[in-house]
Design an enzyme around this catalytic site. Structure first.
Site, PDB file in Angstrom:
ATOM      1  N   GLY A  83      15.194   6.922 -14.514  1.00  0.00           N
ATOM      2  CA  GLY A  83      14.729   7.682 -15.682  1.00  0.00           C
ATOM      3  C   GLY A  83      13.280   7.343 -15.965  1.00  0.00           C
ATOM      4  N   SER A  84      12.869   7.539 -17.210  1.00  0.00           N
ATOM      5  CA  SER A  84      11.447   7.375 -17.530  1.00  0.00           C
ATOM      6  C   SER A  84      11.035   5.897 -17.575  1.00  0.00           C
ATOM      7  CB  SER A  84      11.159   8.010 -18.890  1.00  0.00           C
ATOM      8  OG  SER A  84      11.795   7.243 -19.894  1.00  0.00           O
ATOM      9  N   SER A  85       9.751   5.659 -17.351  1.00  0.00           N
ATOM     10  CA  SER A  85       9.252   4.274 -17.398  1.00  0.00           C
ATOM     11  C   SER A  85       9.407   3.690 -18.789  1.00  0.00           C
ATOM     12  CB  SER A  85       7.787   4.212 -16.972  1.00  0.00           C
ATOM     13  OG  SER A  85       7.661   4.590 -15.636  1.00  0.00           O
TER      14      SER A  85
ATOM     15  N   GLY B   3      12.644   2.428 -18.917  1.00  0.00           N
ATOM     16  CA  GLY B   3      12.696   1.353 -17.920  1.00  0.00           C
ATOM     17  C   GLY B   3      12.222   0.017 -18.486  1.00  0.00           C
TER      18      GLY B   3
ATOM     19  N   GLU C 193      14.251   2.765 -11.069  1.00  0.00           N
ATOM     20  CA  GLU C 193      13.620   3.872 -10.337  1.00  0.00           C
ATOM     21  C   GLU C 193      13.106   4.799 -11.433  1.00  0.00           C
ATOM     22  OE1 GLU C 193      12.571   6.983  -8.978  1.00  0.00           O
ATOM     23  OE2 GLU C 193      14.671   7.523  -8.653  1.00  0.00           O
TER      24      GLU C 193
ATOM     25  N   CYS D 210      11.435  12.962  -9.721  1.00  0.00           N
ATOM     26  CA  CYS D 210      10.519  11.835  -9.891  1.00  0.00           C
ATOM     27  C   CYS D 210       9.529  11.798  -8.743  1.00  0.00           C
ATOM     28  CB  CYS D 210      11.287  10.542 -10.040  1.00  0.00           C
ATOM     29  SG  CYS D 210      12.436  10.295  -8.722  1.00  0.00           S
TER      30      CYS D 210
HETATM   31  C1  UN1 Z   1      14.710  11.557  -8.671  1.00  0.00           C
HETATM   32  O1  UN1 Z   1      14.032  12.551  -8.703  1.00  0.00           O
HETATM   33  O2  UN1 Z   1      14.952  10.933  -9.710  1.00  0.00           O
HETATM   34  O3  UN1 Z   1      13.466  12.634  -2.634  1.00  0.00           O
HETATM   35  C2  UN1 Z   1      15.342  10.987  -7.454  1.00  0.00           C
HETATM   36  C3  UN1 Z   1      13.601  13.356  -3.591  1.00  0.00           C
HETATM   37  C4  UN1 Z   1      14.857  13.209  -4.396  1.00  0.00           C
HETATM   38  C5  UN1 Z   1      14.511  12.412  -5.617  1.00  0.00           C
HETATM   39  C6  UN1 Z   1      15.680  11.951  -6.365  1.00  0.00           C
HETATM   40  N1  UN1 Z   1      15.889  12.619  -3.612  1.00  0.00           N
HETATM   41  O4  UN1 Z   1      12.741  14.141  -3.935  1.00  0.00           O
END
Ligand code: UN1
Length: 510
Positions: free
Chosen positions: A244-246, A249, A267, A301
């Site tokens: 999710g968002s920083s 995080g 992540e 992301c």
């Molecule tokens: C995300 O966007 O939180 O590689 C993770 C990619 C995707 C990203 C997933 N598997 O663009």
């Protein structure tokens, strides 16, 4: 065309569906709970409701997960892999109905929803194979007649908090590895996409019951994100994986980090840049950038948010990008030709518009797009913006929508500096046919991100690679390579098989 009722019936999703599940307790109650709506971003309509999970549900889920893990940790890892493989098989068998649910939840086109689910299936195959390869190294002991090796053991209960944009794949990347590693898994999905989580839980339940297993996978969907803090502060959670968002995080790191020995895997946000040099194949670059920026409506992301282009080819690339963006149909995912759907909710549309307004106020030029699309649902135009400095606030921030800022450079060193001058460090790319430029970008003086791509878009990470990034992205790694190690604890083992001790001559038992 998606038939909503058929999609819900396929997974036995009730008009007001319970928000929590664990094997012994079953689905939680619906009475006396705050029921929140699952909304279809395609037309802003309510699909069904979910009765919020509460703190009592959490406690039941947690107790069962702790208990189940005591059994699960002793199940041979390849058998643990069989559970994950079976879930993948069930996802595959239910591909079309599950894709419909993913599309209803997120607004993704069916094509994109199927793509996400294909990733879940791939991940299950990989994790099942990995379950037979939880290798530890053998080391050479300094001592005579001693054997040394390291082995990998389960951690305990793993909590997974996932974002709305990949409601199935992010769970799979984490949950399958956590399970083959001998952990039990509590999943807290985003309440924006509850139906996908419920449908997947149904498939997990089938697989667990076929194998007569207790609560290996359980589900906790409170309507309020603050109840997720139960997982963060609970010492029974050995590993908390957050996507999710920083800004959230930071909170996860602070709360989980208060207890030494508990782990977090983050992540978080990306602000992914793609450098295009003067030797690049510009048509390839334009296609890759469009895919990376407009795909999933810019809600990955890994989405491409910044294009850093050599001055000599900036005009040409901008014109190609404009053509490319205009060919990607953003529309209702139920329409046959819609490649990309709406944003997830009204707030996401507001964030998009604010970023566009700010870009204009700072002197940016909207080359294409820039507007909300006037129809029910949360649609916005794919947007290209030039003329901003890389330090502009909107360029520095991750706005989860299809906006790309084009920034020009003179030398590759300058391009890399611009590329790295953001707080986030997830995905990066370079388009070039120059070997020196490629290698500089991939060197220690190059991209500071967890993922670096050459002549490709920044999205669409291959599950075989470790997935995650540096800086405010948080440092965690899921998916392939040796990411499985993040879900286990290492134990260095030393065995004295010779029957001698260092003080044999000092200690006398005569
Ligand atoms: C995300 O966007 O939180 O590689 C993770 C990619 C995707 C990203 C997933 N598997 O663009």
């Amino acid at each position: 065309m998606i038939d909503i009722q058929t999609a819900l019936d396929n997974f036995d999703i009730k008009p007001v569906h319970p928000g929590a599940y664990s094997s012994n307790s079953g689905w939680s109650a619906t009475e006396g709970r705050d029921a929140f709506e699952a909304t279809n971003p395609a037309d802003d309509s309510a699909i069904s409701k979910v009765a919020s999970a509460n703190a009592d549900d959490y406690e039941k889920i947690m107790c069962e997960a702790v208990q189940a893990q005591k059994e699960w940790r002793m199940v041979p890892a390849p058998t643990r892999g069989e559970l994950v493989a079976r879930i993948g098989q069930l996802v595959s068998e239910n591909m079309e109905s599950l894709a419909a649910i993913v599309s209803l939840d997120t607004g993704k086109s069916l094509m994109e929803a199927r793509g996400e689910l294909a990733e879940v299936v791939d991940m299950s195959i990989m994790a099942a194979g990995q379950s037979r390869m939880l290798y530890g190294f053998t080391q050479q002991s300094l001592r005579r007649e001693h054997r040394m090796y390291d082995q990998w053991l389960p951690l305990g209960v793993a909590g997974i908090i996932s974002a709305y944009n990949f409601p199935a794949a992010v769970w799979a990347q984490n949950g399958f590895l956590a399970a083959i590693a001998g952990n039990t898994v509590i999943w807290k999905p985003s309440p924006k996409v509850p139906l996908t989580a419920i449908a997947i839980q149904m498939l997990c339940n089938k697989a667990m019951s076929e194998m007569d297993l207790p609560s290996i996978f359980s589900l906790f969907i409170p309507s309020e994100n603050n109840l997720a803090e139960l997982l963060l502060s609970d010492s029974r959670i050995a590993l908390l994986s957050f996507t999710g968002s920083s800004s959230v995080g930071y909170k996860v790191a602070q709360i989980v980090g208060q207890d030494l020995g508990r782990r977090y895997m983050l992540e978080c946000s990306g602000n992914n840049g793609c450098i295009v040099d003067e030797t690049a194949d510009l048509e390839l670059a334009a296609r890759s950038i469009a895919f990376g920026a407009v795909g999933t409506t810019g809600q990955r992301c890994t989405s491409t948010r910044r294009v850093i282009v050599h001055k000599s080819v900036a005009e040409k690339l901008t014109s190609l990008l404009k053509q490319a963006f205009s060919q990607i149909k953003i529309g209702d995912p139920r329409e046959q030709d819609a490649v990309v759907g709406p944003l997830v909710d009204r707030q996401a549309v507001r964030d998009y518009s604010e970023a566009v307004q700010q870009a204009q106020a700072l002197g940016g030029t909207i080359v294409c797009g820039g507007k909300e699309i006037d129809r029910p649902g949360y649609y916005v135009e794919a947007t290209l913006i030039t003329g901003l400095s890389s330090n502009a606030e909107c360029v520095q921030e991750e706005t989860f929508s299809p906006i790309v800022y084009i920034i020009e450079y003179d030398s590759l060193n300058e391009a890399i500096e611009i590329h790295n001058c953001v707080a986030q460090g997830l995905a990066s790319g370079i388009h070039t046919t120059n070997l020196y430029n490629t290698e500089l970008f991939l060197s220690a003086a190059g991209s500071d991100c967890g993922i670096a791509k050459v002549n490709m878009g920044t999205t669409g990470a291959d599950i075989g690679a470790a997935f995650g990034g540096e800086k405010e992205t948080g440092g965690g790694r899921t998916a392939g390579s040796d990411a499985w190690k993040g879900y286990m604890r290492r134990q260095s083992v030393c065995i004295n098989w010779g029957g001698k001790s260092p003080w044999d001559n000092r200690i006398n038992f005569d």
